[in-house]
Write a protein that holds these residues in place. Structure first.
Motif, PDB file in Angstrom:
ATOM      1  N   ASN A   1       0.826  -1.211   0.000  1.00 53.28           N
ATOM      2  CA  ASN A   1       0.000   0.000   0.000  1.00 53.28           C
ATOM      3  C   ASN A   1       0.858   1.259   0.000  1.00 53.28           C
ATOM      4  OD1 ASN A   1      -2.437  -1.297  -0.101  1.00 53.28           O
ATOM      5  ND2 ASN A   1      -2.780  -1.230   2.098  1.00 53.28           N
ATOM      6  N   ALA A   2       1.956   1.235   0.735  1.00 56.73           N
ATOM      7  CA  ALA A   2       2.852   2.398   0.761  1.00 56.73           C
ATOM      8  C   ALA A   2       3.448   2.643  -0.623  1.00 56.73           C
ATOM      9  CB  ALA A   2       3.962   2.193   1.788  1.00 56.73           C
ATOM     10  N   ILE A   3       3.828   1.582  -1.303  1.00 52.53           N
ATOM     11  CA  ILE A   3       4.389   1.709  -2.656  1.00 52.53           C
ATOM     12  C   ILE A   3       3.332   2.243  -3.607  1.00 52.53           C
ATOM     13  CG2 ILE A   3       5.392   0.450  -4.604  1.00 52.53           C
ATOM     14  CD1 ILE A   3       7.238   0.710  -2.171  1.00 52.53           C
ATOM     15  N   ILE A   4       2.123   1.702  -3.517  1.00 53.47           N
ATOM     16  CA  ILE A   4       1.031   2.156  -4.395  1.00 53.47           C
ATOM     17  C   ILE A   4       0.748   3.633  -4.175  1.00 53.47           C
ATOM     18  CG2 ILE A   4      -1.458   1.946  -4.808  1.00 53.47           C
ATOM     19  CD1 ILE A   4      -1.072  -1.118  -4.351  1.00 53.47           C
ATOM     20  N   TYR A   5       0.637   4.052  -2.924  1.00 55.53           N
ATOM     21  CA  TYR A   5       0.368   5.463  -2.641  1.00 55.53           C
ATOM     22  C   TYR A   5       1.515   6.359  -3.094  1.00 55.53           C
ATOM     23  CZ  TYR A   5      -3.861   4.316  -0.084  1.00 55.53           C
ATOM     24  OH  TYR A   5      -5.108   3.885   0.258  1.00 55.53           O
ATOM     25  N   ALA A   6       2.737   5.892  -2.966  1.00 55.47           N
ATOM     26  CA  ALA A   6       3.883   6.676  -3.427  1.00 55.47           C
ATOM     27  C   ALA A   6       3.837   6.849  -4.939  1.00 55.47           C
ATOM     28  CB  ALA A   6       5.181   6.001  -3.001  1.00 55.47           C
ATOM     29  N   ILE A   7       3.545   5.773  -5.651  1.00 56.61           N
ATOM     30  CA  ILE A   7       3.463   5.845  -7.113  1.00 56.61           C
ATOM     31  C   ILE A   7       2.376   6.821  -7.536  1.00 56.61           C
ATOM     32  CG2 ILE A   7       2.780   4.539  -9.177  1.00 56.61           C
ATOM     33  CD1 ILE A   7       4.292   2.134  -7.963  1.00 56.61           C
TER      34      ILE A   7
ATOM     35  N   LEU B   1      11.474  14.182  -9.973  1.00 61.66           N
ATOM     36  CA  LEU B   1      10.188  13.517  -9.764  1.00 61.66           C
ATOM     37  C   LEU B   1      10.021  12.320 -10.701  1.00 61.66           C
ATOM     38  CD1 LEU B   1       7.838  16.613  -9.373  1.00 61.66           C
ATOM     39  CD2 LEU B   1       8.290  14.873  -7.624  1.00 61.66           C
ATOM     40  N   GLU B   2      10.393  12.508 -11.948  1.00 62.54           N
ATOM     41  CA  GLU B   2      10.267  11.408 -12.913  1.00 62.54           C
ATOM     42  C   GLU B   2      11.205  10.251 -12.558  1.00 62.54           C
ATOM     43  OE1 GLU B   2       8.741  13.622 -16.953  1.00 62.54           O
ATOM     44  OE2 GLU B   2      10.887  13.685 -16.528  1.00 62.54           O
ATOM     45  N   GLN B   3      12.392  10.565 -12.073  1.00 64.52           N
ATOM     46  CA  GLN B   3      13.325   9.522 -11.645  1.00 64.52           C
ATOM     47  C   GLN B   3      12.759   8.759 -10.451  1.00 64.52           C
ATOM     48  OE1 GLN B   3      16.169   8.438 -13.052  1.00 64.52           O
ATOM     49  NE2 GLN B   3      16.320   6.887 -11.464  1.00 64.52           N
ATOM     50  N   ALA B   4      12.231   9.475  -9.475  1.00 70.26           N
ATOM     51  CA  ALA B   4      11.640   8.824  -8.303  1.00 70.26           C
ATOM     52  C   ALA B   4      10.467   7.948  -8.720  1.00 70.26           C
ATOM     53  CB  ALA B   4      11.183   9.879  -7.293  1.00 70.26           C
TER      54      ALA B   4
ATOM     55  N   VAL C   1       8.179   2.549  -9.598  1.00 70.81           N
ATOM     56  CA  VAL C   1       7.545   1.643 -10.553  1.00 70.81           C
ATOM     57  C   VAL C   1       8.360   0.358 -10.676  1.00 70.81           C
ATOM     58  CG1 VAL C   1       7.063   1.316 -13.023  1.00 70.81           C
ATOM     59  CG2 VAL C   1       6.245   3.366 -11.850  1.00 70.81           C
ATOM     60  N   ASP C   2       9.656   0.483 -10.798  1.00 67.13           N
ATOM     61  CA  ASP C   2      10.508  -0.704 -10.888  1.00 67.13           C
ATOM     62  C   ASP C   2      10.378  -1.569  -9.640  1.00 67.13           C
ATOM     63  OD1 ASP C   2      11.423   0.015 -13.404  1.00 67.13           O
ATOM     64  OD2 ASP C   2      13.307   0.876 -12.665  1.00 67.13           O
ATOM     65  N   PHE C   3      10.358  -0.926  -8.487  1.00 65.29           N
ATOM     66  CA  PHE C   3      10.202  -1.668  -7.234  1.00 65.29           C
ATOM     67  C   PHE C   3       8.838  -2.351  -7.177  1.00 65.29           C
ATOM     68  CE2 PHE C   3       9.306  -2.017  -2.652  1.00 65.29           C
ATOM     69  CZ  PHE C   3      10.392  -2.798  -2.284  1.00 65.29           C
ATOM     70  N   TYR C   4       7.810  -1.645  -7.614  1.00 65.23           N
ATOM     71  CA  TYR C   4       6.455  -2.218  -7.607  1.00 65.23           C
ATOM     72  C   TYR C   4       6.385  -3.432  -8.529  1.00 65.23           C
ATOM     73  CZ  TYR C   4       1.405  -2.684  -7.893  1.00 65.23           C
ATOM     74  OH  TYR C   4       0.129  -3.179  -7.835  1.00 65.23           O
ATOM     75  N   LYS C   5       7.030  -3.349  -9.675  1.00 64.44           N
ATOM     76  CA  LYS C   5       7.033  -4.483 -10.607  1.00 64.44           C
ATOM     77  C   LYS C   5       7.650  -5.716  -9.955  1.00 64.44           C
ATOM     78  CE  LYS C   5       7.087  -1.869 -14.928  1.00 64.44           C
ATOM     79  NZ  LYS C   5       7.901  -1.483 -16.105  1.00 64.44           N
ATOM     80  N   SER C   6       8.707  -5.529  -9.205  1.00 61.75           N
ATOM     81  CA  SER C   6       9.315  -6.674  -8.522  1.00 61.75           C
ATOM     82  C   SER C   6       8.396  -7.201  -7.416  1.00 61.75           C
ATOM     83  CB  SER C   6      10.692  -6.327  -7.976  1.00 61.75           C
ATOM     84  OG  SER C   6      10.617  -5.406  -6.919  1.00 61.75           O
TER      85      SER C   6
ATOM     86  N   LEU D   1      -2.637   3.325 -12.547  1.00 62.90           N
ATOM     87  CA  LEU D   1      -2.437   4.659 -13.082  1.00 62.90           C
ATOM     88  C   LEU D   1      -3.633   5.170 -13.870  1.00 62.90           C
ATOM     89  CD1 LEU D   1       1.271   4.340 -14.179  1.00 62.90           C
ATOM     90  CD2 LEU D   1       0.364   5.401 -12.114  1.00 62.90           C
ATOM     91  N   ASN D   2      -4.478   4.300 -14.333  1.00 62.01           N
ATOM     92  CA  ASN D   2      -5.598   4.718 -15.178  1.00 62.01           C
ATOM     93  C   ASN D   2      -6.936   4.776 -14.452  1.00 62.01           C
ATOM     94  OD1 ASN D   2      -4.064   5.066 -17.532  1.00 62.01           O
ATOM     95  ND2 ASN D   2      -4.038   2.861 -17.842  1.00 62.01           N
TER      96      ASN D   2
END
Length: 80
Positions: free
Chosen positions: A8-14, A48-51, A56-61, A76-77
């Motif tokens: 959830n933390a990763i999702i909210y960050a993204i 911001l784009e780098q973060a 996103v890469d972390f979420y994919k893993s 995202l949609n």
């Protein structure tokens, strides 16, 4: 404090960073940006784009380990 981040933390960050990227792009496209501020504001957008990409890469893993997590496109949609 735990060293691991929850899904959830990763999702909210993204989602948050994605919104900030959109706002920063909108701001850069506006006439409000003074010429002497443009370089700094573009640097902020780059950061911001780098973060965003790092999360996103972390979420994919994370999603590879837990396929019950929503797909990135779905996150995202769809509005919160």
């Amino acid at each position: 404090m735990s060293d691991t981040l929850s899904s959830n933390a990763i999702i909210y960050a993204i989602l948050s960073i994605n919104s900030e990227v959109a706002l920063q792009k909108e701001y850069l496209d506006s006439p409000d940006v003074l010429p002497d501020e443009r370089e700094n504001e573009e640097g902020i957008l780059d950061d911001l784009e780098q973060a965003f990409m790092e999360f996103v890469d972390f979420y994919k893993s994370c999603r590879k380990q837990d396929n019950t997590l929503p797909e990135l496109d779905e996150l995202l949609n769809n509005p919160l």
